[in-house]
Scaffold this motif. Structure first.
Motif, short mmCIF file in Angstrom:
data_model
loop_
_atom_site.label_atom_id
_atom_site.label_comp_id
_atom_site.label_asym_id
_atom_site.label_seq_id
_atom_site.Cartn_x
_atom_site.Cartn_y
_atom_site.Cartn_z
N ALA A 1 43.85 2.61 -41.68
CA ALA A 1 44.57 3.01 -40.61
C ALA A 1 45.98 2.77 -40.72
N LYS A 2 46.42 1.37 -41.00
CA LYS A 2 47.94 0.94 -41.20
C LYS A 2 48.49 2.13 -42.02
N VAL A 3 48.14 2.59 -43.01
CA VAL A 3 48.51 3.43 -44.04
C VAL A 3 48.65 4.99 -43.35
N ILE A 4 47.78 5.30 -42.51
CA ILE A 4 48.00 6.54 -41.78
C ILE A 4 49.16 6.63 -40.81
N GLU A 5 48.93 5.51 -40.03
CA GLU A 5 50.08 5.42 -39.16
C GLU A 5 51.56 5.52 -39.92
N LYS A 6 51.58 4.58 -40.91
CA LYS A 6 52.81 4.56 -41.33
C LYS A 6 53.47 5.83 -42.00
N HIS A 7 52.42 6.81 -42.32
CA HIS A 7 52.98 8.26 -42.89
C HIS A 7 52.70 9.03 -41.85
N ASP A 8 52.43 8.95 -40.65
CA ASP A 8 52.23 9.84 -39.79
C ASP A 8 51.09 10.78 -39.97
N LEU A 9 49.80 10.68 -40.51
CA LEU A 9 49.16 11.33 -40.84
C LEU A 9 47.85 11.93 -39.76
N PHE A 10 47.29 12.81 -39.99
CA PHE A 10 46.11 13.02 -38.96
C PHE A 10 44.89 13.11 -39.79
N VAL A 11 43.68 12.83 -39.08
CA VAL A 11 42.26 12.29 -39.80
C VAL A 11 41.22 13.35 -39.41
N LEU A 12 40.57 13.93 -40.29
CA LEU A 12 39.37 14.67 -40.07
C LEU A 12 38.16 13.76 -40.64
N SER A 13 37.40 13.30 -39.52
CA SER A 13 36.61 12.22 -39.74
C SER A 13 35.09 12.84 -39.62
N ASP A 14 34.53 13.22 -40.69
CA ASP A 14 33.24 13.84 -40.77
C ASP A 14 32.22 12.63 -40.71
N GLU A 15 31.62 12.80 -39.41
CA GLU A 15 30.66 11.46 -38.80
C GLU A 15 29.27 12.20 -38.74
N ILE A 16 28.80 13.00 -39.51
CA ILE A 16 27.53 14.06 -39.38
C ILE A 16 26.57 12.97 -39.78
N TYR A 17 26.45 12.12 -40.53
CA TYR A 17 25.74 11.01 -41.02
C TYR A 17 25.53 9.71 -40.14
N SER A 18 26.63 9.79 -39.08
CA SER A 18 26.77 8.59 -38.31
C SER A 18 25.56 7.85 -37.98
N GLU A 19 24.29 8.54 -37.45
CA GLU A 19 22.91 8.10 -37.22
C GLU A 19 22.38 7.55 -38.18
N SER B 1 33.55 4.51 -36.41
CA SER B 1 34.61 5.61 -36.53
C SER B 1 36.01 5.18 -36.53
N ILE B 2 36.71 5.57 -37.70
CA ILE B 2 37.96 5.39 -37.76
C ILE B 2 38.83 5.64 -36.18
N ALA B 3 38.35 6.64 -35.35
CA ALA B 3 38.80 6.89 -34.20
C ALA B 3 38.90 5.77 -33.19
N SER B 4 38.18 4.72 -33.38
CA SER B 4 38.00 3.77 -32.66
C SER B 4 38.83 2.61 -32.66
N LEU B 5 39.55 2.79 -33.87
CA LEU B 5 40.70 1.64 -34.13
C LEU B 5 41.88 2.02 -33.28
N PRO B 6 42.67 0.99 -33.11
CA PRO B 6 43.92 1.16 -32.28
C PRO B 6 44.96 2.26 -33.03
N GLY B 7 45.53 2.99 -32.24
CA GLY B 7 46.41 3.97 -32.78
C GLY B 7 45.74 5.44 -33.28
N MET B 8 44.34 5.37 -33.49
CA MET B 8 43.83 6.30 -34.32
C MET B 8 43.31 7.50 -33.29
N ARG B 9 42.82 7.04 -32.24
CA ARG B 9 42.21 8.24 -31.25
C ARG B 9 42.95 9.47 -31.31
#
Length: 395
Positions: free
Chosen positions: A188-206, A215-223
């Protein structure tokens, strides 16, 4: 006559998953461990709701973005599962499977030449969908020594000024790898540093077995920079119902709805009503299926250790990814000979990217009886190979 075909489409390779599945269907007494589809029937209460919706005449279009009732249930589900709140009216779209969500997300976000980072081995759709959206796929090879997790160092090394999106395919198909919160925080820190977007495929999350899914979306600054792809095929055993969804920022979702509106109109109506029931009342059935998968997972890990077949322990999805490099064959050669000699179909690791060479994907979305028979045949097969090499393995 003018060539009627798009060069871009012609150059895309067909999926490597189906090849062995198609062959095994023509073989008598053959076992397929190749397809990632639950062997469980859709839970009865979900089927009953689908039937009931048809009997009630609920056969008309829903709104483009999906049935309001379903989007509200998705918002509740994501809030309790990953701890992220979404507005059901503006931040959720219901799609025809998770695969459509991947497709329209990339089309909504990419300009020609934008780079998409794709950790591999991973699901086969990310790369061709990037190409179809005029993006440039950039593969990040994942390493067995890291349990096929993405590291911050690997991510940093792959980023260029053209990088826009990172695909996060965890829990992973085909490796079964997961990413814990501790694994995700440096990413997440690298993503924020470089201003990237994330496609988080969580189809197997169960389907995680060591710990609950993060989920990476739950981390600060990621939603605000993450699209969460999910659906009902794997966890709820609803593959044929063709229903998925995407949660994310309104700015992106509203453009995805536009593409969905013109290409699809809306997801199947009776599937949407059935999915409402799944989210409201089927936690128990999902838990039962997860426990059955875990039993099969532990059986395969034990058997591979017993036959001294190198394999890291997977903690997610319903796949295991053994290393067959000791036999001096390509993954394709091994899978082909195994099918011909023992009538068991598995998928070469190269179906999921070149860095899958030397591995096989074995699905345990099959009965324990089928797995026992197939593993018995695998033991006989590799025993012959080792005898030919003069190697003893069953001391």
């Amino acid at each position: 006559m003018r060539n009627p075909l798009s060069k871009k489409v012609v150059e895309i390779e067909p999926s490597g998953i189906r090849k062995f599945f198609d062959v095994v269907n023509e073989m008598e007494d053959a076992i397929s461990l190749g397809v990632g589809e639950p062997d469980f029937d859709t839970p009865w209460r979900i089927r009953e709701e689908g039937i009931y919706s048809l009997e009630r005449g609920r056969t008309f279009y829903t709104s483009n973005a999906g049935l309001k009732e379903l989007k509200e249930e998705i918002a509740k589900y994501e809030s309790r599962k990953i701890g992220v709140s979404y507005n059901p009216n503006t931040e959720i779209i219901v799609t025809v499977g998770g695969s459509e969500g991947i497709d329209i997300a990339l089309r909504a976000m990419l300009e020609p030449g934008d780079e998409v980072l794709i950790p591999q081995p991973s699901y086969v759709s990310y790369l061709p969908c990037t190409v179809l959206a005029d993006g440039v796929p950039v593969v990040i090879p994942l390493q067995q020594k890291n349990e096929f997790k993405l590291t911050a160092e690997e991510l940093e090394a792959a980023i260029t000024p053209k990088t826009k999106i990172l695909v996060m395919p965890f829990p992973n198909n085909p490796t079964g790898a997961i990413m814990t919160r501790e694994d995700l925080e440096p990413i997440a820190k690298v993503i924020e540093k470089h201003d990237l977007f994330v496609l988080s495929d969580e189809i197997y999350s169960e389907l995680t077995y060591q710990c609950s899914h993060t989920s990476i979306a739950s981390l600060p600054g990621m939603r605000e920079r993450t699209l969460v792809i999910n659906g009902f095929s794997k966890g709820f055993a609803m593959t044929g119902w063709r229903l998925g969804y995407v949660c994310g920022p309104k700015l992106i979702i509203e453009q995805m709805v536009k593409i969905h509106q013109y290409a699809i109109m809306c997801a199947p109506t009776n599937s949407q009503y059935a999915a409402v029931e799944a989210l409201r009342n089927c936690d128990g059935e999902v838990q039962q299926m997860r426990e059955a998968y875990n039993q099969r997972r532990r059986f395969l890990v034990h058997e591979f250790k017993r036959m001294k077949l190198e394999c890291f322990e997977p903690y997610g999805a319903f796949y295991i990814f053994p290393n067959i490099q000791e036999f001096g064959m390509t993954s394709e050669e091994f899978a082909t000979r195994f099918l011909e000699e023992e009538k068991v179909a598995v998928v070469p690791g190269t179906a999921f990217g070149a860095c899958g060479e030397g591995f096989l994907r074995i699905s345990y979305a099959y009965s324990l009886e089928d797995l026992k028979e197939a593993i018995g045949r695998l033991g006989a097969f590799i025993g012959r190979l080792r005898n030919q090499q003069g190697v003893r393995w069953n001391d």
